[in-house]
Design a protein around this motif. Structure first.
Motif, mmCIF file in Angstrom:
data_model
loop_
_atom_site.group_PDB
_atom_site.id
_atom_site.type_symbol
_atom_site.label_atom_id
_atom_site.label_comp_id
_atom_site.label_asym_id
_atom_site.label_seq_id
_atom_site.Cartn_x
_atom_site.Cartn_y
_atom_site.Cartn_z
ATOM 1 N N TYR A 104 52.354 43.791 35.879
ATOM 2 C CA TYR A 104 52.018 44.546 34.277
ATOM 3 C C TYR A 104 51.905 43.345 33.050
ATOM 4 O O TYR A 104 53.019 43.364 32.967
ATOM 5 N N VAL A 105 51.427 42.734 32.649
ATOM 6 C CA VAL A 105 51.656 42.099 31.170
ATOM 7 C C VAL A 105 50.800 42.169 30.193
ATOM 8 O O VAL A 105 49.792 43.152 30.263
ATOM 9 N N GLU A 106 51.187 41.520 28.391
ATOM 10 C CA GLU A 106 50.694 41.924 27.559
ATOM 11 C C GLU A 106 50.367 40.722 26.514
ATOM 12 O O GLU A 106 51.505 39.937 26.897
ATOM 13 N N VAL A 107 49.348 40.517 26.734
ATOM 14 C CA VAL A 107 48.763 39.128 25.642
ATOM 15 C C VAL A 107 48.293 39.165 24.343
ATOM 16 O O VAL A 107 47.265 39.746 24.896
ATOM 17 N N GLY A 108 48.504 38.827 23.889
ATOM 18 C CA GLY A 108 47.923 38.420 22.176
ATOM 19 C C GLY A 108 47.173 39.890 21.981
ATOM 20 O O GLY A 108 45.991 40.893 21.261
ATOM 21 N N GLY A 109 47.820 41.298 22.303
ATOM 22 C CA GLY A 109 47.710 42.699 22.125
ATOM 23 C C GLY A 109 46.982 43.182 23.001
ATOM 24 O O GLY A 109 46.729 44.648 22.802
ATOM 25 N N ILE A 110 46.625 42.739 24.032
ATOM 26 C CA ILE A 110 46.305 43.716 25.199
ATOM 27 C C ILE A 110 47.132 43.460 25.832
ATOM 28 O O ILE A 110 47.819 42.564 26.421
ATOM 29 N N ALA A 111 47.406 44.322 27.301
ATOM 30 C CA ALA A 111 48.419 45.273 27.964
ATOM 31 C C ALA A 111 47.222 44.864 29.332
ATOM 32 O O ALA A 111 46.041 45.862 29.155
ATOM 33 N N GLY A 112 47.970 45.395 30.046
ATOM 34 C CA GLY A 112 46.850 45.844 31.423
ATOM 35 C C GLY A 112 47.236 45.277 32.956
ATOM 36 O O GLY A 112 48.181 44.010 31.893
ATOM 37 N N THR A 113 46.650 45.576 34.227
ATOM 38 C CA THR A 113 47.350 44.560 35.000
ATOM 39 C C THR A 113 46.058 44.115 35.338
ATOM 40 O O THR A 113 45.285 43.396 35.318
ATOM 41 N N VAL A 114 46.698 42.716 35.903
ATOM 42 C CA VAL A 114 45.866 41.716 36.397
ATOM 43 C C VAL A 114 46.036 42.063 37.122
ATOM 44 O O VAL A 114 45.622 42.271 38.351
ATOM 45 N N LYS A 115 44.038 41.388 37.495
ATOM 46 C CA LYS A 115 43.324 41.487 38.710
ATOM 47 C C LYS A 115 43.382 40.453 39.623
ATOM 48 O O LYS A 115 42.888 40.304 40.268
ATOM 49 N N SER A 116 42.892 39.469 38.698
ATOM 50 C CA SER A 116 42.620 38.169 39.108
ATOM 51 C C SER A 116 42.060 37.025 37.544
ATOM 52 O O SER A 116 42.463 36.932 36.973
ATOM 53 N N LEU A 117 43.530 35.466 38.474
ATOM 54 C CA LEU A 117 43.394 34.290 37.289
ATOM 55 C C LEU A 117 42.259 33.782 38.494
ATOM 56 O O LEU A 117 42.216 32.922 38.986
ATOM 57 N N ILE B 17 39.382 44.227 31.613
ATOM 58 C CA ILE B 17 39.041 43.082 30.542
ATOM 59 C C ILE B 17 39.209 42.194 30.549
ATOM 60 O O ILE B 17 39.489 41.166 31.715
ATOM 61 N N ILE B 18 38.058 41.297 30.497
ATOM 62 C CA ILE B 18 37.989 39.420 30.735
ATOM 63 C C ILE B 18 38.557 38.709 29.565
ATOM 64 O O ILE B 18 38.036 39.540 28.141
ATOM 65 N N VAL B 19 39.884 37.950 29.943
ATOM 66 C CA VAL B 19 40.328 37.439 28.497
ATOM 67 C C VAL B 19 40.098 36.130 29.013
ATOM 68 O O VAL B 19 40.456 34.816 30.286
ATOM 69 N N PRO B 20 39.880 35.136 27.907
ATOM 70 C CA PRO B 20 39.615 33.233 27.522
ATOM 71 C C PRO B 20 40.419 32.822 28.261
ATOM 72 O O PRO B 20 41.876 33.264 27.589
ATOM 73 N N THR C 170 40.896 34.867 33.225
ATOM 74 C CA THR C 170 41.513 36.292 33.494
ATOM 75 C C THR C 170 41.054 37.751 33.752
ATOM 76 O O THR C 170 41.678 38.390 32.405
ATOM 77 N N GLU C 171 41.437 37.995 34.396
ATOM 78 C CA GLU C 171 40.768 39.830 34.234
ATOM 79 C C GLU C 171 41.669 40.127 34.721
ATOM 80 O O GLU C 171 42.922 40.611 35.688
ATOM 81 N N LEU C 172 42.134 41.712 33.343
ATOM 82 C CA LEU C 172 43.091 42.477 33.184
ATOM 83 C C LEU C 172 42.304 43.348 33.407
ATOM 84 O O LEU C 172 40.776 44.067 33.373
ATOM 85 N N SER C 173 42.965 45.125 34.096
ATOM 86 C CA SER C 173 42.171 46.296 34.341
ATOM 87 C C SER C 173 43.499 47.306 33.261
ATOM 88 O O SER C 173 44.382 47.118 33.610
ATOM 89 N N THR C 174 43.191 48.361 32.490
ATOM 90 C CA THR C 174 43.822 49.028 31.307
ATOM 91 C C THR C 174 44.686 50.055 32.680
ATOM 92 O O THR C 174 43.997 50.423 33.832
ATOM 93 N N PRO C 175 45.089 51.099 32.237
ATOM 94 C CA PRO C 175 45.811 51.891 33.402
ATOM 95 C C PRO C 175 44.698 52.336 33.303
ATOM 96 O O PRO C 175 44.976 53.709 34.036
#
Length: 283
Positions: free
Chosen positions: A132-145, A160-163, A150-155
């Motif tokens: 579970y990470v927070e970067v650039g104001g976006i927080a979520g569980t890392v699903k894949s890199l 969320i797909i982040v470049p 990088t794909e995140l999933s919020t609680p």
């Protein structure tokens, strides 16, 4: 047999045969270089992947990425060597390829930046899938890199797909990296309540919960004297996986004990005055 041919034909054969032999040998050597180059490129890719596989921090995706890069470079050198056998000026070809590569690189700056950031993230590994990470104001569980995103999933299960370039250029908070985490909760009690009694209740609930770690030692103390409350802070270390469960349970149990022991938690109060304009006018 050649002696029976007309003189002019023998003269032409004398000129053509060395040329054919030369060209034929050149063709055979080019084919041999191509075969050996393809074989060596495959072996070089395999050796590169095995070398990176020995590094514990190296991801499988990164092993394939570097192996493919080495394979392409070996193929390019092989093709240039084959063309040189046919008399092609490879220096000018290399210059053209370099210019084309520069143009493509300029056109794909953003994509290449994501790839470079992805490679660095895969090498350094500031987080892994499931963290579970927070970067650039976006927080979520890392699903894949991947190399690009990088794909995140919020609680609440929002994808969320982040470049990768956006992640690499920001501070990264990894809440799951360490096995333990400190739980901080602040309780406000009334100024008329007994501070020692309130802290005793908090410590008793901490000791009663087996999920709270004895080391580092739990801490309770007066954090702040507010406008309407005395703020008591509780700091206790718990396993990372139990952080939220312990937080929810302790807050509920401490509140129930406060109610049972007569410790009050003040809340904002506001006095509202109503004015009747008609009554004031009559007076």
């Amino acid at each position: 047999m050649l002696d029976q041919l007309p003189p002019e034909v023998r003269e032409q054969l004398d000129v053509l045969l060395p040329l054919v032999m030369e060209r034929g040998l050149g063709l055979l050597s080019a084919i041999l270089i191509l075969i050996l180059g393809l074989w060596f490129a495959g072996k070089l890719r395999l050796w590169t992947m095995r070398a990176f596989a020995r590094m514990p921090q190296m991801d499988e995706m990164l092993q394939n990425f570097f192996g493919t890069i080495v394979w392409y470079l070996a193929i390019i050198f092989t093709v240039l060597a084959v063309l040189a056998k046919f008399g092609v000026q490879t220096a000018s070809l290399i210059a053209v390829l370099g210019a084309a590569g520069l143009a493509v690189g300029l056109a794909l700056q953003g994509t290449l930046a994501n790839v470079a950031a992805g490679v660095m993230l895969l090498i350094i590994r500031p987080f892994r899938a499931g963290h579970y990470v927070e970067v650039g104001g976006i927080a979520g569980t890392v699903k894949s890199l991947s190399l690009f995103t990088t794909e995140l999933s919020t609680p609440d299960n929002v994808q969320i797909i982040v470049p990768n370039s956006d992640i690499w250029g920001q501070a990264i908070k990894n809440y799951t990296y360490h096995p333990t985490r400190r739980l901080d909760v602040t309780f406000g009690i009334s100024y008329g309540d007994n501070i020692g009694k309130a802290m005793g209740i908090i410590r008793a609930e901490i000791e009663a919960d087996a999920r709270c770690l004895a080391e580092p030692e739990p801490f309770t103390g007066v954090l702040n004297l507010g406008e309407s409350s005395v703020d008591i802070v509780m700091r206790v270390w718990v396993a990372n996986s139990e952080y939220w469960n312990v937080r929810f349970d302790l807050m509920q149990k401490i509140k129930e004990r406060f109610d049972a022991e007569g410790i009050t938690i003040p809340f904002p109060a506001r006095t509202v005055y109503t004015v009747n304009p008609a009554k004031e006018a009559a007076e």
